[in-house]
Design a protein around this motif. Structure first.
Motif, PDB file in Angstrom:
ATOM      1  N   VAL A 105       0.712  -1.126   0.033  1.00  0.00           N
ATOM      2  CA  VAL A 105      -0.013   0.027  -0.032  1.00  0.00           C
ATOM      3  C   VAL A 105       0.816   1.399   0.053  1.00  0.00           C
ATOM      4  O   VAL A 105       1.784   1.211   0.556  1.00  0.00           O
ATOM      5  CB  VAL A 105      -1.110   0.065   1.333  1.00  0.00           C
ATOM      6  N   ARG A 106       0.309   2.393  -0.716  1.00  0.00           N
ATOM      7  CA  ARG A 106       1.094   3.581  -0.895  1.00  0.00           C
ATOM      8  C   ARG A 106       0.872   4.634   0.382  1.00  0.00           C
ATOM      9  O   ARG A 106      -0.466   4.754   0.601  1.00  0.00           O
ATOM     10  CB  ARG A 106       0.931   4.155  -2.164  1.00  0.00           C
ATOM     11  N   ALA A 127      -3.153   5.253   0.397  1.00  0.00           N
ATOM     12  CA  ALA A 127      -3.918   5.402  -0.752  1.00  0.00           C
ATOM     13  C   ALA A 127      -5.030   4.225  -0.427  1.00  0.00           C
ATOM     14  O   ALA A 127      -5.246   3.204  -0.122  1.00  0.00           O
ATOM     15  CB  ALA A 127      -2.872   4.957  -1.846  1.00  0.00           C
ATOM     16  N   GLY A 128      -6.217   4.999  -0.734  1.00  0.00           N
ATOM     17  CA  GLY A 128      -7.637   4.120  -0.920  1.00  0.00           C
ATOM     18  C   GLY A 128      -8.071   4.142   0.440  1.00  0.00           C
ATOM     19  O   GLY A 128      -9.411   3.507   0.619  1.00  0.00           O
ATOM     20  N   HIS A 129      -7.684   4.725   1.530  1.00  0.00           N
ATOM     21  CA  HIS A 129      -8.293   4.483   2.762  1.00  0.00           C
ATOM     22  C   HIS A 129      -8.030   5.924   3.596  1.00  0.00           C
ATOM     23  O   HIS A 129      -7.869   6.894   3.125  1.00  0.00           O
ATOM     24  CB  HIS A 129      -7.225   3.650   3.761  1.00  0.00           C
ATOM     25  N   GLU A 130      -8.767   6.050   4.871  1.00  0.00           N
ATOM     26  CA  GLU A 130      -8.906   7.192   5.497  1.00  0.00           C
ATOM     27  C   GLU A 130      -7.274   7.605   6.054  1.00  0.00           C
ATOM     28  O   GLU A 130      -6.662   6.522   6.267  1.00  0.00           O
ATOM     29  CB  GLU A 130      -9.509   6.939   6.781  1.00  0.00           C
TER      30      GLU A 130
END
Length: 176
Positions: A105-106, A127-130
């Protein structure tokens, strides 16, 4: 000569009633709020008074309130860490031993690390999360994860964290 009317009985009863009321009020002593403001009596004097008056229960003023721990000036405000850890070090902890972040994950550092009293506060953009808030403690080379998540105001942070970290973790107020 007409008979003299009898004196009212209230006059005679009002004196004893007033006397009883005054005695009751006089025996109450100072209210607790005023006793706390009085200068504390040394323990030896209180013991001597209790010994001199058998049957009397000594009343000692309560101890002065213990001030809340305020910490050191370096604990009060979370500021950018001058001697580490780096944001990369916090990310490495979360990807490694803590196993909070998967390796693929970035992640970028949004805020911090900010330091106060040997603790650190970091906000990561995942990236893609809170956003991920992270609270760590310890030396930069031996970080320990305290908590990580979207709400890091944990009981441990509240109880043991320095004020600067508690402010960031629990109030969301920037420290610098």
């Amino acid at each position: 000569m007409p008979p003299t009317p009898p004196r009212p009985a209230r006059r005679h009863l009002s004196r004893p009633v007033a006397l009883v009321a005054l005695l009751a009020l006089a025996g109450c002593g100072a209210p607790p709020q005023l006793r706390q403001q009085a200068t504390p009596v040394p323990t030896t004097a209180a013991t001597a008074t209790a010994t001199a008056m058998p049957g009397a229960t000594p009343t000692l003023p309560p101890p002065p309130p213990t001030p809340a721990p305020t910490g050191t000036p370096g604990d009060q405000l979370a500021v950018p860490c001058s001697s580490g850890p780096s944001g990369d070090r916090v990310v490495a902890l979360l990807r490694g031993p803590a196993r909070v972040l998967p390796r693929g994950v970035r992640v970028t550092v949004g805020t911090g690390p900010l330091c106060a009293g040997g603790w650190q506060y970091t906000v990561l953009t995942v990236a893609g999360h809170e956003e991920l808030q992270v609270v760590t403690e310890g030396r930069p080379t031996a970080l320990k994860l305290v908590t990580a998540g979207t709400d890091v105001c944990s009981p441990e942070v509240r109880a043991a964290g320095p004020p600067g970290i508690r402010t960031l973790a629990c109030d969301g107020t920037p420290g610098a």
